[in-house]
Design an enzyme around this catalytic site. Sequence first.
Site, PDB file in Angstrom:
ATOM      1  N   VAL A 281       0.844  -1.194   0.000  1.00  0.00           N
ATOM      2  CA  VAL A 281       0.000   0.000   0.000  1.00  0.00           C
ATOM      3  C   VAL A 281       0.882   1.247   0.000  1.00  0.00           C
ATOM      4  O   VAL A 281       0.444   2.322   0.397  1.00  0.00           O
ATOM      5  CB  VAL A 281      -0.975   0.023   1.204  1.00  0.00           C
ATOM      6  CG1 VAL A 281      -1.976  -1.098   1.124  1.00  0.00           C
ATOM      7  CG2 VAL A 281      -0.211  -0.024   2.522  1.00  0.00           C
TER       8      VAL A 281
ATOM      9  N   ARG B 135       4.087   2.443  -2.639  1.00  0.00           N
ATOM     10  CA  ARG B 135       4.268   2.956  -3.990  1.00  0.00           C
ATOM     11  C   ARG B 135       4.491   1.784  -4.938  1.00  0.00           C
ATOM     12  O   ARG B 135       5.246   0.859  -4.628  1.00  0.00           O
ATOM     13  CB  ARG B 135       5.472   3.910  -4.056  1.00  0.00           C
ATOM     14  CG  ARG B 135       5.235   5.248  -3.368  1.00  0.00           C
ATOM     15  CD  ARG B 135       4.307   6.129  -4.198  1.00  0.00           C
ATOM     16  NE  ARG B 135       4.106   7.436  -3.604  1.00  0.00           N
ATOM     17  CZ  ARG B 135       3.105   7.733  -2.776  1.00  0.00           C
ATOM     18  NH1 ARG B 135       2.227   6.796  -2.430  1.00  0.00           N
ATOM     19  NH2 ARG B 135       2.972   8.956  -2.302  1.00  0.00           N
TER      20      ARG B 135
ATOM     21  N   GLU C 241      -0.622   3.817 -13.131  1.00  0.00           N
ATOM     22  CA  GLU C 241      -1.970   3.853 -12.591  1.00  0.00           C
ATOM     23  C   GLU C 241      -2.880   4.711 -13.474  1.00  0.00           C
ATOM     24  O   GLU C 241      -2.538   5.866 -13.749  1.00  0.00           O
ATOM     25  CB  GLU C 241      -1.964   4.390 -11.150  1.00  0.00           C
ATOM     26  CG  GLU C 241      -1.270   3.471 -10.182  1.00  0.00           C
ATOM     27  CD  GLU C 241      -1.361   3.926  -8.726  1.00  0.00           C
ATOM     28  OE1 GLU C 241      -1.968   4.987  -8.461  1.00  0.00           O
ATOM     29  OE2 GLU C 241      -0.832   3.216  -7.852  1.00  0.00           O
TER      30      GLU C 241
ATOM     31  N   HIS D 104      -5.860   1.969  -5.596  1.00  0.00           N
ATOM     32  CA  HIS D 104      -5.207   3.010  -4.798  1.00  0.00           C
ATOM     33  C   HIS D 104      -6.185   3.618  -3.790  1.00  0.00           C
ATOM     34  O   HIS D 104      -6.458   4.824  -3.793  1.00  0.00           O
ATOM     35  CB  HIS D 104      -4.630   4.096  -5.709  1.00  0.00           C
ATOM     36  CG  HIS D 104      -3.480   4.834  -5.076  1.00  0.00           C
ATOM     37  ND1 HIS D 104      -2.425   5.345  -5.784  1.00  0.00           N
ATOM     38  CD2 HIS D 104      -3.214   5.138  -3.772  1.00  0.00           C
ATOM     39  CE1 HIS D 104      -1.569   5.945  -4.974  1.00  0.00           C
ATOM     40  NE2 HIS D 104      -2.027   5.823  -3.748  1.00  0.00           N
TER      41      HIS D 104
ATOM     42  N   GLY E 242      -5.755   3.445  -0.418  1.00  0.00           N
ATOM     43  CA  GLY E 242      -5.122   3.546   0.897  1.00  0.00           C
ATOM     44  C   GLY E 242      -5.630   4.697   1.751  1.00  0.00           C
ATOM     45  O   GLY E 242      -5.831   4.550   2.951  1.00  0.00           O
TER      46      GLY E 242
END
Length: 601
Positions: A287, A289, A318, A337, A339
Amino acid sequence: MAMAASASSSGFFFTPSLNKSSLSLKPSISLNFGFAITNHQRQRPTTFIVLSAAMDAKPTVLVAEKLGEAGLNLLKGFANVDCSYNLSPEELCTKISLCDALIVRSGTKVSREVFESSGGRLKVVGRAGVGIDNVDLAAATEHGCLVVNAPTANTVAAAEHGIALLTAMARNVAQADASVKAVGKWQRNKYVGVSLVGKTLAVMGFGKVGSEVARRAKGLGMHVIAHDPYAPADRARAIGVELVSFDQAMSSADFISLHMPLTPSTSKILNEENFAKMKKGVRIVNVARGGVIDEEALVKALDTGIVAQAALDVFTEEPPPKDSKLIQHENVTVTPHLGASTMEAQEGVAIEIAEAVVGALKGELAATAVNAPMVPAEVLAELTPFVALAEKLGRMAVQLVAGGSGVKTVKVTYASARAPDDLDTRLLRAMITKGLIEPISSVFVNLVNADFTAKQRGLRISEERLLLDGSPESPLEFIQVQIANVESKFASAISDTGEIKVEGKVKDGVPHLTKVGSFEVDVSLEGSLILCRQIDQPGMIGKVGTILGEENVNVSFMSVGRTAPRKQAVMTIGVDDQPPTVALKKIGEIPAVEEFVYLKL
């Protein structure tokens, strides 16, 4: 020191008047900013650009991506707020010339063209989150624009998501859910999971998020170890976590959770070589990079069973390609993504970044600033080569530290013929701090946040002045950096008193390394270095040079320091490029070589 203020169209400019102790600006704004560079023998004008809106109008803040209502309300109380989402690069460049501040998340690229298009009006860029990969920091600094981020508000959200992925992966939640919903199958035997109790979790990166993940994993009954070359051992022990070396973490973990920043030293750190060090059947959570994992190597490791499962929230690209083998792999759980994606975190980030932007527009310099304020060339002219030397010595020293103990105590010695009052070392201390922290952290260190960042990480930096005889024409003779109470990857870097010690000076305007441990050397601190301790005997330079030449690695310089003829020697080799693993292995296999280390400068 007091400064007299004069207004301009772009803010306030300050010139120093000496022999006073406070820093103020008129008419009504005050700063608490202790970093000014002065020469007490000559009163040269020093100019700081302070970020302040014109007094006769509200500043304009462009919010280019969705921001929580609480943050917007805070901004609206001080500025005109323009919420324009999904702007193309061309639209952003057109609009930015009318804005004093810009707030983005991760989806908007703040490029050099954006700063150039602002015509000098843009004074603050706020990144609502931690990473600033999408902001051109060099261009921001060149254009006098402060960049701030919001590093703390999403800590718990990211940690919770890491634990969510950890447990979901262990019990095949995503795969079982998809099977039941898509095809109506009831495959209880296929989706048997593994228990977390008693398993070893390696937390790679023991900062804010990593330590919160460790706390939660301990509550699940896991044995938690961590690798972070900077984390204090006592902070880890306080929550029952053992700090270990990178290789120990790789070889002993049942689960690996990544929480390291993406830096040149961590890019693709989980690669084919390091996957080979892991237990067969290890499970990986990321979680942090996407770039810290070599995604092709991960697919291979999944196919061969070295990695049993992976749970990923971040990716190199991404969104990732739809046909990505990694995304489609049956043993991989993915999220887009998420997080920081909780309602609480979104509001917290919005407030944190709004406060930082408003503070900067008022002329305050926030601790979350990630680039340095502009300082005129004439002020830095004398110290510039020593600034470079200070950062490189810090960068070199921290890379010599072996994992597990954590860097806590650093001593810096400045040798100079100048009186203490005529040598302001705050800039040098800031650059040493930058060199110590940035290679192993996502934090960007500068004049504004250096002392704050060091204190936040429990790093104690003491300074000592060594007064020399001679002419005070040059500000410094040498700088020495010592790190106490740590082990070293290169034992020869340990001084007679037990600390890692590196020392350097400036020669003809170029930083040079002059001492490693107790060994005298003399090499330019350019490119990267190989330090090699050897038995002093004929042919060693030729042997090492031949190995590097065969691998097409260009040697820029070489120096040998020795204790006595035919005894021990340290060879320092400058190289333009990182040598391949096979070249370093061959150097280590030379019989006379006792130890060596490769350092990126």
